[in-house]
Design a protein around this motif. Structure first.
Motif, mmCIF file in Angstrom:
data_model
loop_
_atom_site.group_PDB
_atom_site.id
_atom_site.type_symbol
_atom_site.label_atom_id
_atom_site.label_comp_id
_atom_site.label_asym_id
_atom_site.label_seq_id
_atom_site.Cartn_x
_atom_site.Cartn_y
_atom_site.Cartn_z
ATOM 1 N N GLN A 93 0.842 -1.181 0.000
ATOM 2 C CA GLN A 93 0.000 0.000 0.000
ATOM 3 C C GLN A 93 0.885 1.242 0.000
ATOM 4 N N LEU A 94 0.531 2.203 -0.835
ATOM 5 C CA LEU A 94 1.356 3.391 -0.997
ATOM 6 C C LEU A 94 0.492 4.644 -0.895
ATOM 7 N N LEU A 95 1.122 5.731 -0.486
ATOM 8 C CA LEU A 95 0.450 7.023 -0.399
ATOM 9 C C LEU A 95 1.381 8.092 -0.946
ATOM 10 N N ASP A 96 0.953 8.722 -2.030
ATOM 11 C CA ASP A 96 1.691 9.839 -2.619
ATOM 12 C C ASP A 96 0.964 11.124 -2.262
ATOM 13 N N VAL A 97 1.680 12.048 -1.642
ATOM 14 C CA VAL A 97 1.065 13.294 -1.184
ATOM 15 C C VAL A 97 1.863 14.483 -1.710
ATOM 16 N N THR A 98 1.164 15.441 -2.256
ATOM 17 C CA THR A 98 1.784 16.714 -2.632
ATOM 18 C C THR A 98 1.285 17.774 -1.662
ATOM 19 N N VAL A 99 2.223 18.477 -1.032
ATOM 20 C CA VAL A 99 1.866 19.454 -0.004
ATOM 21 C C VAL A 99 2.208 20.861 -0.477
ATOM 22 N N ALA A 100 1.720 21.837 0.285
ATOM 23 C CA ALA A 100 1.830 23.227 -0.159
ATOM 24 C C ALA A 100 3.205 23.818 0.049
ATOM 25 N N ASP A 101 3.914 23.367 1.076
ATOM 26 C CA ASP A 101 5.180 24.025 1.395
ATOM 27 C C ASP A 101 6.119 23.066 2.116
ATOM 28 N N GLU A 102 7.317 23.560 2.385
ATOM 29 C CA GLU A 102 8.349 22.735 3.022
ATOM 30 C C GLU A 102 7.971 22.352 4.440
ATOM 31 N N ALA A 103 7.316 23.268 5.147
ATOM 32 C CA ALA A 103 6.912 22.950 6.520
ATOM 33 C C ALA A 103 5.922 21.784 6.532
ATOM 34 N N SER A 104 5.021 21.760 5.554
ATOM 35 C CA SER A 104 4.068 20.654 5.460
ATOM 36 C C SER A 104 4.779 19.357 5.113
ATOM 37 N N ARG A 105 5.793 19.447 4.276
ATOM 38 C CA ARG A 105 6.548 18.233 3.912
ATOM 39 C C ARG A 105 7.212 17.632 5.143
ATOM 40 N N ILE A 106 7.849 18.462 5.920
ATOM 41 C CA ILE A 106 8.537 17.970 7.120
ATOM 42 C C ILE A 106 7.540 17.354 8.091
ATOM 43 N N VAL A 118 6.302 12.079 -0.147
ATOM 44 C CA VAL A 118 5.824 13.450 -0.017
ATOM 45 C C VAL A 118 6.623 14.366 -0.928
ATOM 46 N N SER A 119 5.928 15.212 -1.645
ATOM 47 C CA SER A 119 6.580 16.211 -2.502
ATOM 48 C C SER A 119 5.923 17.559 -2.277
ATOM 49 N N VAL A 120 6.650 18.618 -2.626
ATOM 50 C CA VAL A 120 6.140 19.979 -2.469
ATOM 51 C C VAL A 120 5.658 20.489 -3.823
ATOM 52 N N ALA A 121 4.486 21.094 -3.828
ATOM 53 C CA ALA A 121 3.916 21.601 -5.079
ATOM 54 C C ALA A 121 4.810 22.676 -5.679
ATOM 55 N N GLU A 122 4.948 22.676 -6.981
ATOM 56 C CA GLU A 122 5.736 23.694 -7.657
ATOM 57 C C GLU A 122 5.016 25.033 -7.617
ATOM 58 N N GLY A 123 5.805 26.075 -7.503
ATOM 59 C CA GLY A 123 5.230 27.417 -7.496
ATOM 60 C C GLY A 123 4.705 27.831 -6.149
#
Length: 277
Positions: free
Chosen positions: A243-256, A272-277
């Motif tokens: 089972q996998l979960l891919d998440v894109t978050v708004a900023d670096e603080a959310s990633r951490i 976890v990845s951070v959204a571009e822009g």
């Protein structure tokens, strides 16, 4: 008199040789394209028959003459009000007629308005799942192996919550199990209308733990999620499904924050990845 058997033997050998030559000639003719193959005219005949049937709004056909994968494809637009019995009869007879033309592969896609579709891939089980779920009120769209962007069973629901998406997936999985005969490594996917949040499972690969991790990220209040996808990798041999979960978050603080929360469990691979822009 002693020569008669010998003449009979020569006759039998001649017949065997002639039969062999005929077989070689037939094979050579097939390889050279001399044996008739179904083509555009045959497809149009099936298309025209479909168009003449009740509830049919339009039908189109196309063929491929690739010597390794010759096929015919039919796309039919139907009145969404077509009753189940009529739909089943139409789909069954159309496939019988198309198969009778002799293509190695025949693909029929049926579209009931803009929000319901199915195909003949997977045989009767696919149609049975479609019939069982076509009137599901919570599904804004539903396809049973009937859309290019969805390889298997997909529903769109008016929800972004992971629990709501999981409930739609479980509804499809339960129906497929009840119907029986559905290929077990096919995906059952639910998305929100904007295709921002996805949940996908298979019959032998549940996705509940990935959704639970997703819910924990939401509940924490420290993770700003822009998009997410909970999905699975099918079991292989003695290896269990993943089972996998891919998440894109708004900023670096959310990633951490997301990575710290995910580190507290080992059942789900979280990326976890951070959204571009």
């Amino acid at each position: 008199m002693t020569g008669m058997p010998a003449r009979g033997g020569r006759g039998r050998r001649a017949l065997v040789l002639a039969a062999a030559l005929v077989a070689v000639g037939t094979a050579a003719a097939a390889m050279s394209g001399c044996v008739a193959r179904p083509g555009d005219d045959d497809a149009r005949q099936v298309e025209e028959w479909i168009e003449q049937q009740e509830w049919v709004l339009s039908a189109t056909s196309s063929t491929s003459d690739d010597p390794w994968s010759a096929s015919a494809s039919f796309i039919t637009q139907l009145d969404p009000a077509i009753p189940d019995d009529d739909l089943e009869r139409l789909a069954t007879e159309a496939e019988r007629r198309a198969d009778g033309k002799g293509w190695p592969a025949v693909y029929l896609t049926w579209e009931l308005g803009d929000d319901r579709s199915f195909s003949n891939l997977g045989g009767a089980a696919t149609l049975d799942v479609f019939l069982a779920l076509r009137d599901e009120a919570s599904f804004e769209t539903f396809t049973a192996r009937g859309a290019n962007e969805c390889s298997a069973y997909c529903a769109t629901i008016d929800a972004e919550s992971p629990a709501g998406l999981l409930a739609a997936v479980e509804r499809m999985r339960a129906t497929a199990e009840e119907v029986g005969g559905v290929q077990r490594n096919l995906g059952f996917t639910a998305t929100d209308p904007g295709s921002t949040f996805w949940v996908t499972a298979e019959l032998d690969a549940p996705v509940d733990e990935a959704v639970a991790v997703w819910e924990s990220l939401v509940a924490a209040g420290t993770v700003s999620i822009k998009s997410a996808r909970a999905w699975v990798v099918e079991p292989v041999g003695d290896l269990p499904p993943d089972q996998l979960l891919d998440v894109t978050v708004a900023d670096e603080a959310s990633r951490i924050a997301a990575e710290q929360l995910a580190a507290g469990q080992s059942a789900v691979e979280v990326r976890v990845s951070v959204a571009e822009g």
